[in-house]
Design a protein around this motif. Sequence first.
Motif, short mmCIF file in Angstrom:
data_model
loop_
_atom_site.label_atom_id
_atom_site.label_comp_id
_atom_site.label_asym_id
_atom_site.label_seq_id
_atom_site.Cartn_x
_atom_site.Cartn_y
_atom_site.Cartn_z
N PRO A 305 0.83 -1.22 0.00
CA PRO A 305 0.00 0.00 0.00
C PRO A 305 0.86 1.26 0.00
N ALA A 306 0.23 2.36 -0.38
CA ALA A 306 0.91 3.65 -0.27
C ALA A 306 1.17 3.98 1.20
N LYS A 307 2.26 4.69 1.43
CA LYS A 307 2.69 4.97 2.80
C LYS A 307 2.97 6.47 2.95
N PHE A 308 2.50 7.04 4.06
CA PHE A 308 2.72 8.46 4.37
C PHE A 308 3.43 8.55 5.71
N VAL A 309 4.57 9.23 5.72
CA VAL A 309 5.34 9.29 6.96
C VAL A 309 5.77 10.72 7.28
N HIS A 310 6.05 10.94 8.55
CA HIS A 310 6.45 12.20 9.19
C HIS A 310 5.22 13.08 9.45
N ASP A 311 5.23 13.69 10.64
CA ASP A 311 4.12 14.54 11.06
C ASP A 311 4.64 15.70 11.88
N GLU A 312 5.53 16.49 11.23
CA GLU A 312 6.05 17.69 11.86
C GLU A 312 5.52 18.91 11.11
N GLU A 313 5.66 20.06 11.66
CA GLU A 313 5.04 21.26 11.10
C GLU A 313 5.48 21.51 9.66
N THR A 314 6.75 21.37 9.36
CA THR A 314 7.25 21.63 8.00
C THR A 314 7.67 20.36 7.28
N ARG A 315 7.31 19.23 7.87
CA ARG A 315 7.77 17.96 7.31
C ARG A 315 6.67 16.91 7.55
N ARG A 316 5.61 17.02 6.75
CA ARG A 316 4.45 16.17 6.97
C ARG A 316 4.07 15.50 5.65
N GLY A 317 3.96 14.18 5.65
CA GLY A 317 3.54 13.46 4.46
C GLY A 317 2.04 13.53 4.29
N THR A 318 1.57 14.33 3.32
CA THR A 318 0.13 14.53 3.13
C THR A 318 -0.21 14.50 1.65
N ALA A 319 -1.47 14.15 1.36
CA ALA A 319 -1.98 14.24 -0.01
C ALA A 319 -3.43 14.69 0.07
N VAL A 320 -3.75 15.78 -0.61
CA VAL A 320 -5.10 16.35 -0.62
C VAL A 320 -5.59 16.42 -2.06
N SER A 321 -6.82 15.95 -2.29
CA SER A 321 -7.41 15.96 -3.64
C SER A 321 -6.44 15.34 -4.64
N SER A 322 -5.94 14.17 -4.31
CA SER A 322 -4.91 13.52 -5.13
C SER A 322 -5.20 12.03 -5.24
N LEU A 323 -4.61 11.40 -6.25
CA LEU A 323 -4.61 9.95 -6.39
C LEU A 323 -3.19 9.45 -6.16
N VAL A 324 -3.04 8.52 -5.24
CA VAL A 324 -1.73 7.98 -4.88
C VAL A 324 -1.79 6.47 -5.04
#
Length: 418
Positions: A305-324
Amino acid sequence: MAMSRLTNRSMAFVLAGGRGSRLKELTDRRAKPAVYFGGKTRIIDFALSNALNSGIRKMAIATQYKAHSLIRHCQRGWNFFRPERNEYLDILPASQRVDENMWYLGTADAVTQNIDIVDSYDVDYVLILAGDHVYKMDYEIMLRQHVETGADVTVGCLTVPREEATAFGVMAIDETDRITDFLEKPADPPGTPEDPDVALASMGIYVFSWPFLRELLRADAADPNSRHDFGGDLIPQIVKNGKAVAHRFSKSCVRVSPDAPAYWRDVGTVDAFWKANIDLTDFSPDLDLWDTDWPIWTYSEIMPPAKFVHDEETRRGTAVSSLVSGGCIISGTEVRNSLLFTGVHSNSYSVLDHAVVLPFATIERSARLRNVVIDRGVVIPRGLVVGEDPEEDAKWFRVTDTGITLITQDMLDRRAAG
């Protein structure tokens, strides 16, 4: 009397030999039908899936230009046909079968050179398909119209505004949808009987009875003045001397909902390719890839599966309105309105905004990429900024008139060397 499904007595002959030069460097190593689309699929998967979902179990794919990627994809993703159930998918590269000095001379010649193979399928009808368009269509409906009207050829047609029809082959029709004239890229396209502001443009989809087409191809092959092309030679000849009927795509389009527009795209330019992919990130895209009743079949790698890592203010793995897609790792990257194909790895402090990223590309740290198409396997160097200074981008990459930037590894290598 009830009619059996005509697709059971039909084959699909897919023309997939063209380069698609308007896609520029995206087709340097692959034919246009083999170009990736929609996160997991290739463009050719749409024509093949339409045929399969319509009930057609006999298919042939004619290839020519840089066909290895396309052939490998079909061997891996479309190898489930079972000859013992009378199912076939043949790949037909231009192989000088007729003359050792002759490749495929045109779309009609690609079929002519394989008449013996079509004969072996023992079918009543042949559906000629272009392998380089994105759409969902039930071919059974078009086949039924062909039989019911007694046509020599039925031509799949799009309804387009007249001012846009100058780029197509255009049908002039009467009130019964019989084609009265075929005009190739006319300066002044004819309107339809019910609306003079729209025109009927050819989709490059044709239905013939095989005995009729077989004789037509033999005669065309013997004509030294022919270009051996369906749109340029055979269809105009039938319009003049036989019965050609238009089939309106709106009647057989497989839609998101009954009131949705009929979706068909020629993704043959970098701009069109980028936009059609980005459109899939809309809340309710017009092309429904989630429809299990009409799936788009393809080769699917076994990926995590796709993986999202890190959750800091300037270093956050995110995807909005996207296909991953599967196998992606979004490590501290901000992804917005983007489409990421299989196996993309993106690293910390980077931004992807309206990006189409083809499989197994890598985005190194602190890159900012906006309005881009990134080719397969490209490694974006650390700190690269694209999409903010068009003049700088154009020094190294291909930038379209609308500001979409295509990035390939060769371009990056020249930039690094320069």
